[in-house]
Enzyme design. Structure first.
Site, PDB file in Angstrom:
ATOM      1  N   GLU A 193       0.832  -1.205   0.000  1.00 23.40           N
ATOM      2  CA  GLU A 193       0.000   0.000   0.000  1.00 23.40           C
ATOM      3  C   GLU A 193       0.865   1.254   0.000  1.00 23.40           C
ATOM      4  OE1 GLU A 193      -2.387   3.363   1.801  1.00 23.40           O
ATOM      5  OE2 GLU A 193      -0.455   2.540   2.385  1.00 23.40           O
ATOM      6  N   ASP A 216      -7.814   1.996   7.757  1.00 26.45           N
ATOM      7  CA  ASP A 216      -6.457   2.547   7.798  1.00 26.45           C
ATOM      8  C   ASP A 216      -6.402   3.684   8.827  1.00 26.45           C
ATOM      9  OD1 ASP A 216      -3.769   3.151   7.023  1.00 26.45           O
ATOM     10  OD2 ASP A 216      -4.214   2.741   4.931  1.00 26.45           O
ATOM     11  N   HIS A 302       3.611   8.087   9.985  1.00 23.10           N
ATOM     12  CA  HIS A 302       4.894   7.792   9.345  1.00 23.10           C
ATOM     13  C   HIS A 302       6.092   8.188  10.214  1.00 23.10           C
ATOM     14  CE1 HIS A 302       3.508   6.916   4.966  1.00 23.10           C
ATOM     15  NE2 HIS A 302       2.754   6.326   5.880  1.00 23.10           N
TER      16      HIS A 302
END
Ligand code: CO
Ligand code: ZN
Length: 325
Positions: A193, A216, A302
């Site tokens: 992904e 998600d 992230h």
């Protein structure tokens, strides 16, 4: 739930190398679904058979990381990104390769302006003194992931790779809950992904579901001086309206909202301007698939310390259980 998320977040699995995560999930769902298969791209597809509609729920197994592109004569590694890596947040971070080798990301210190701190100006130090020395542990093409402990504090979970192991955990819990339904449920743990929503595309083509959801993480608008966004950590899982990759099908969106209202589950409407999800590739597969998403509001996406609220995670399981009925 915390232990499950901890296990999944600490399992090595950058894009294209999700095998360990798939094995972990397979073991957890072995007796809970009717069929488990893996396709050519490595997607793990767990099916709960039914006579009704085909519903695909997708969460991606892959995590962001780095790939070694060059090893210099002094044993420093040059690298490229696997997924989106903002240079300013990876500097000084620790990375770990599949064989356990640990490295530190640092930068060429003659950079005057940190805005020029591009990944090309960074290197990884694994403590090697020469290329030969380094190559005993790491080869060009090897991938590493970020290091970040998984802890629970103040009802929040802080960990590396909540994106998207938290989605995987939600689907595992849902599949284990044995929610009664006539519908055929496809729990899809997708691959790649982070490098372009790739695995979900082939998975959806193979299944051609009547409806699909990506589970998600999404950004929040609740930290100091952040971009305005109507999503707060702890106010409930989101019903996706839009992200950069998809405009949720109105009917999918409405079904989610109705399910939340019926069960009095808190929810928020998500309009995310940056970042896409597997729904982006699923909805334009085959003849087109009505798609949407449910997301967990997550801070510092992230980074090696992403943060989410455990209540939002639990409520996402409840919301999906009601929807698939
Ligand atoms: Co991501
Ligand atoms: Zn994600």
């Amino acid at each position: 739930m915390f232990e499950l998320i901890k296990t999944l977040t600490q399992t090595f699995g950058p894009s294209g190398y999700e095998k360990r995560v798939a094995e972990t999930i397979s073991k957890l769902l072995k007796d809970k679904v009717d069929e488990i298969r893996t396709d050519a791209l490595g997607n793990l597809i767990c099916v709960k058979k039914g006579t009704g509609k085909k519903i695909m729920l997708a969460a991606h197994m892959d995590e962001i990381g780095i790939i070694v592109s060059y090893i210099d004569e002094k044993g420093f590694l040059r690298f490229g990104n696997i997924g989106g890596l903002p240079p300013l947040i990876i500097m000084g971070q620790r990375v770990k390769f599949e064989n356990g080798t640990v490295g530190v990301i640092w930068y060429e210190e003659n950079i005057d302006n940190m805005k020029n701190a591009k990944i090309e100006k960074m290197y990884i130090d694994i403590g090697a003194t020469s290329r030969e020395d380094a190559e005993k542990l790491v080869q060009v093409g090897d991938l590493a992931v970020f290091v970040g402990e998984t802890v629970e504090q103040n009802g929040k979970i802080i960990s590396k790779s909540l994106d998207d192991r938290v989605g995987c955990a939600i689907l595992v819990k849902l599949a284990q809950s044995k929610t009664k339904t006539d519908n055929e449920i496809y729990y899809v743990f997708s691959t790649q992904e982070e490098v372009g929503l790739r695995g979900a595309r082939t998975a959806a083509f193979g299944i051609v579901p009547d409806m699909a959801l990506a589970i998600d993480v999404c950004d929040t608008g609740d930290t100091p001086s952040c971009k305005p966004m109507a999503v707060h950590m702890g106010d409930g899982p989101t019903v996706k309206i839009k992200d950069r990759s998809v405009i949720a099908h109105p009917e999918v969106k409405d079904r989610l909202i109705n399910a939340a209202r019926k069960k009095k589950i808190p929810y928020q409407l998500e309009v995310m301007m940056d970042g896409g999800t597997d729904a982006g590739s699923i909805h334009i597969t085959a003849g087109g698939i009505p798609s949407g998403g449910v997301s967990i509001p997550t801070r510092f996406i992230h980074d090696s310390s992403e943060m989410a609220d455990m209540k939002d995670i639990e409520n996402a399981v409840k919301l999906l259980a009601e929807l698939i009925k």
